[in-house]
Design a protein around this motif. Structure first.
Motif, PDB file in Angstrom:
ATOM      1  N   ALA A  35       6.736  78.764  87.459  1.00 63.69           N
ATOM      2  CA  ALA A  35       7.501  78.286  86.311  1.00 63.69           C
ATOM      3  C   ALA A  35       7.386  79.331  85.211  1.00 63.69           C
ATOM      4  O   ALA A  35       6.297  79.832  84.933  1.00 63.69           O
ATOM      5  N   THR A  36       8.521  79.670  84.592  1.00 58.26           N
ATOM      6  CA  THR A  36       8.538  80.663  83.526  1.00 58.26           C
ATOM      7  C   THR A  36       8.983  80.024  82.223  1.00 58.26           C
ATOM      8  O   THR A  36      10.026  79.358  82.179  1.00 58.26           O
ATOM      9  N   THR A  37       8.183  80.192  81.191  1.00 57.18           N
ATOM     10  CA  THR A  37       8.515  79.719  79.852  1.00 57.18           C
ATOM     11  C   THR A  37       8.312  80.881  78.879  1.00 57.18           C
ATOM     12  O   THR A  37       7.971  81.994  79.279  1.00 57.18           O
ATOM     13  N   SER A  38       8.498  80.600  77.590  1.00 60.86           N
ATOM     14  CA  SER A  38       8.285  81.647  76.584  1.00 60.86           C
ATOM     15  C   SER A  38       6.827  82.087  76.542  1.00 60.86           C
ATOM     16  O   SER A  38       6.509  83.173  76.053  1.00 60.86           O
ATOM     17  N   THR A  62       4.555  83.246  82.863  1.00 62.84           N
ATOM     18  CA  THR A  62       4.885  82.735  84.190  1.00 62.84           C
ATOM     19  C   THR A  62       3.630  82.191  84.855  1.00 62.84           C
ATOM     20  O   THR A  62       2.645  82.926  85.033  1.00 62.84           O
ATOM     21  N   LEU A 114       1.859  75.676  78.548  1.00 63.42           N
ATOM     22  CA  LEU A 114       2.991  76.545  78.867  1.00 63.42           C
ATOM     23  C   LEU A 114       4.231  76.238  78.035  1.00 63.42           C
ATOM     24  O   LEU A 114       5.165  77.042  77.983  1.00 63.42           O
ATOM     25  N   GLY A 115       4.257  75.062  77.393  1.00 66.50           N
ATOM     26  CA  GLY A 115       5.491  74.624  76.745  1.00 66.50           C
ATOM     27  C   GLY A 115       6.553  74.283  77.774  1.00 66.50           C
ATOM     28  O   GLY A 115       7.739  74.558  77.597  1.00 66.50           O
ATOM     29  N   LEU A 116       6.108  73.682  78.868  1.00 66.38           N
ATOM     30  CA  LEU A 116       6.977  73.416  80.020  1.00 66.38           C
ATOM     31  C   LEU A 116       7.620  72.049  79.905  1.00 66.38           C
ATOM     32  O   LEU A 116       6.944  71.043  79.693  1.00 66.38           O
ATOM     33  N   GLU A 149      12.223  72.738  85.785  1.00 71.05           N
ATOM     34  CA  GLU A 149      11.709  74.027  85.335  1.00 71.05           C
ATOM     35  C   GLU A 149      10.661  74.620  86.277  1.00 71.05           C
ATOM     36  O   GLU A 149      10.095  75.667  85.977  1.00 71.05           O
ATOM     37  N   LYS A 200      11.292  87.884  84.001  1.00 74.28           N
ATOM     38  CA  LYS A 200      11.690  86.842  84.927  1.00 74.28           C
ATOM     39  C   LYS A 200      11.147  87.132  86.327  1.00 74.28           C
ATOM     40  O   LYS A 200      10.781  88.261  86.643  1.00 74.28           O
TER      41      LYS A 200
END
Length: 640
Positions: A154-157, A160, A176-178, A205, A222
């Motif tokens: 999962a990639t967030t601001s 990863t 993660l802010g996921l 996500e 990414k």
């Protein structure tokens, strides 16, 4: 066999994620209860649970390695086993590299330094890999050719995250802010196919690196995946009278694969059902372990057990055999635990007996062999005979075939010939989407009114079919199953359900050397004499007992149709539907009506009902948090 977890941060925030990794790692302690470890620098944090199989005293992870002048350049965690690690170490040693362990992990990172991403082409085994190059500041992720081992990301601001299990990423969602929104497209694909197809997961996500792919990730970047494994099924014509040469090649490849899969510093056992696949594996395994233990499971209901045949096979090959009989009560009670271990639901009733036979096996061994993959590689599903029965339709002009399809629609349900006419009037792309066929679109709209036709199975299968136009019809079906049913159902349950008991499952049929031979088999030697897996059966004539050689495939049959209609599971199903908080997803009234129709014998809805019920249990655990799966590992203290 282990569990990996890590984060590549978008900035120099590695230290800030250490506590999040420590909190999440115990969620998958079942994958590696023997040892835990962690490592971090300013960008990357790695956590690891180890199930010690090879080089028990060393080969700790996260593993650090670097060439001369660059000590500890790389940090690596990997989940799985590399069966040609001895040969790889010898090859790399001859090139001047030195090793600090005798395990199967170090050759991966040394090979990565030497070959780069092409190291995956040298690996013979099952794996999910994460390597952080501290010099180039790049993360390398990879999965094995067939997708035996999982790898979520999962990639967030914030960066990863990557893991062997999705629940670990969910545990870190806040750090993660996921977002935790469900993916409606993935839900429809699940209902259509009985599993969530790669690269999706039910959480929008969180995705999976696809089987046969690798990826590079830079901090803040990414996940860009590259496919390195593209099965071709290049059938090679076998001259008349030379078929035995092919059969001998199959036998030699499988013997070599089993020999490599027996490499371990712990005891290796084998699952044993009543079919040719597991019997062949067990027979070959006994050559390397005279005291081999075999395991099977079944039910008390007549016609839903291979226990007797498996026992006969065990006696014939001379192994000690252990049996687990599963009751309906045990079955129902295990469902919440199984859904927790799965991460996403898989609507395959055979998951439950597999759960219990794995539990039994773990009391005796740490590793088991099994026969998964034989059907996809050698043409073992009965449906693969369909192109032969439908061949006459291929000579009918397209406009006339369309007319036959319209005729099939007006014929009464159950009328003899209706199904043949309907399927014969379709192209393969329209009629075949793998072994899972629960709902047609009208049936799906009954239970999920928001379903969109553009989200049906063709969205998943069309890109796969586009790659197989040069193959014969049977090979096209096999190719599709490699990327759908096998990696979405067969291998998910093989990994998740056995690892639930800290049991490593190895699958010798899914070996690159075996596949190279299987890929070359012409269709007339896959389906011949009205039997499936013809070439494999001929190759095994001198290996497996005669009573198994031409026996019909059953797998782990489950009396789900009877149990949902009877007292065994009908009440449980009613309660599950009533209590479920899935009103925005399912028309629960329609689902309950299906259950009543099934009980009354109006229609056999068992497969469709099980698909919905499995999702409802999963939703109760991961979304509503209403159902406690009762997993003891969740209570383990942080031990890093």
């Amino acid at each position: 066999m282990c569990g990996l977890l890590g984060v590549l941060t978008a900035g120099a925030q590695g230290k800030q994620f250490v506590s999040a990794i420590e909190k999440a790692l115990p969620c998958m302690r079942h994958r590696g209860p023997d040892e835990a470890g962690s490592w971090h620098d300013e960008h990357a944090v790695f956590g690891f649970n180890r199930l010690s199989i090879i080089d028990l005293e060393h080969s700790h992870q996260p593993l650090r390695w670097g060439p001369e002048g660059e000590p500890d350049r790389y940090a690596m965690t990997f989940n799985g086993e590399i069966y040609n690690y001895i040969e790889l170490r010898e090859e790399l040693s001859a090139l001047g590299y030195t090793f600090n362990t005798s395990g199967d992990g170090e050759p991966i990172v040394v090979g990565f330094h030497h070959w780069g991403a092409h190291v995956v082409e040298h690996l013979r085994g099952m794996f999910g890999i994460a390597i952080w190059d501290t010099k180039e500041q790049r993360l390398f992720l990879a999965r094995d050719q067939f997708g035996i081992k999982p790898l979520y990301y999962a990639t967030t601001s914030a960066g990863t995250a990557f893991s062997s299990e999705k629940k670990c990423i969910l545990e870190m969602a806040e750090h993660l802010g996921l977002g935790l929104e469900l993916d409606r497209r993935a839900i429809e694909h699940y209902v259509d196919l009985q599993y969530v197809p790669e690269p999706e997961s039910l959480h929008a996500e969180i995705r999976r690196l696809e089987s046969g792919c690798f990826a590079f990730v830079s901090p803040g970047g990414k996940v860009e995946q590259t496919r390195y494994f593209r099965p071709q099924f290049r059938a090679q014509k076998v001259p008349a009278g030379q078929e035995q040469d092919l059969f001998n090649r199959i036998a030699r490849a499988l013997e070599d694969s089993v020999e490599k899969h027996m490499r371990a510093d712990v005891t290796v056992g084998s699952f044993l059902s009543g079919g040719i696949d597991s019997t062949a594996i067990a027979t070959l395994a006994k050559r390397h372990n005279p005291d081999l233990l075999t395991f099977t499971t079944g039910f008390e209901r007549e016609g839903y057990s291979e226990v007797d045949v498996a026992a006969e096979s065990a006696a014939a090959i001379g192994v000690e055999h252990i049996v687990k009989i599963v009751s309906p009560e045990e079955y129902a009670n295990a469902i919440p635990k199984i859904m927790w271990y799965l991460d996403d639901p898989v609507a395959d009733p055979s998951l439950v007996p597999l759960y219990f036979v794995a539990q039994e096996a773990r009391k005796h061994v740490k590793v088991v062999l099994s026969g998964e993959g034989a059907d996809e590689l050698f043409g073992g599903y009965t449906i693969y005979k369909e192109p032969l029965s439908l061949a006459p339709f291929e000579m009918i002009p397209s406009p006339l075939r369309k007319g036959l399809r319209q005729l099939s629609k007006v014929l009464p349900e159950g009328m003899k010939g209706k199904s043949l006419l309907e399927r014969g009037s379709m192209t393969m792309e329209e009629r075949y989407y793998g072994n899972a066929r629960s709902f047609n679109f009208a049936q799906m709209q009954r239970v999920i009114p928001w379903a969109k036709r553009e989200w049906d199975h063709r969205e998943v299968t069309a890109p796969i079919y586009a790659q197989s136009g040069h193959m014969d019809p049977v090979a096209r079906m096999q190719h599709l199953d490699l990327f759908t049913w096998m990696r979405g159902d067969i291998l998910v349950k093989a990994d998740k359900i056995n690892m639930a008991h800290s049991l490593e499952l190895r699958v010798p049929f899914l070996d690159k050397v075996v596949f190279e031979v299987a890929e070359s088999i012409p269709h007339d030697l896959k389906i011949a004499n009205n039997t499936t897996k013809y070439a494999l059966r001929k190759a095994m004539e001198q290996i497996v007992p005669p009573h198994v050689l031409h026996r019909k495939k059953l797998g782990f049959p489950v009396p789900m149709r009877h149990w949902l209609a009877g007292d065994e599971l009908y009440g449980w199903a009613q309660d599950t539907i009533s209590a479920s908080g899935t009103d925005e997803i399912f028309d629960k009234k329609a689902v309950m009506e299906m259950l009543v129709e099934h009980r009354q014998g109006v229609s056999d809805h068992s497969r469709r009902l099980w698909t919905v019920l499995a999702f409802m249990v999963w939703h109760g655990i991961f979304v509503e948090k209403r159902i406690d799966p009762g997993i003891e590992q969740r209570d383990y203290p942080v031990y890093l």
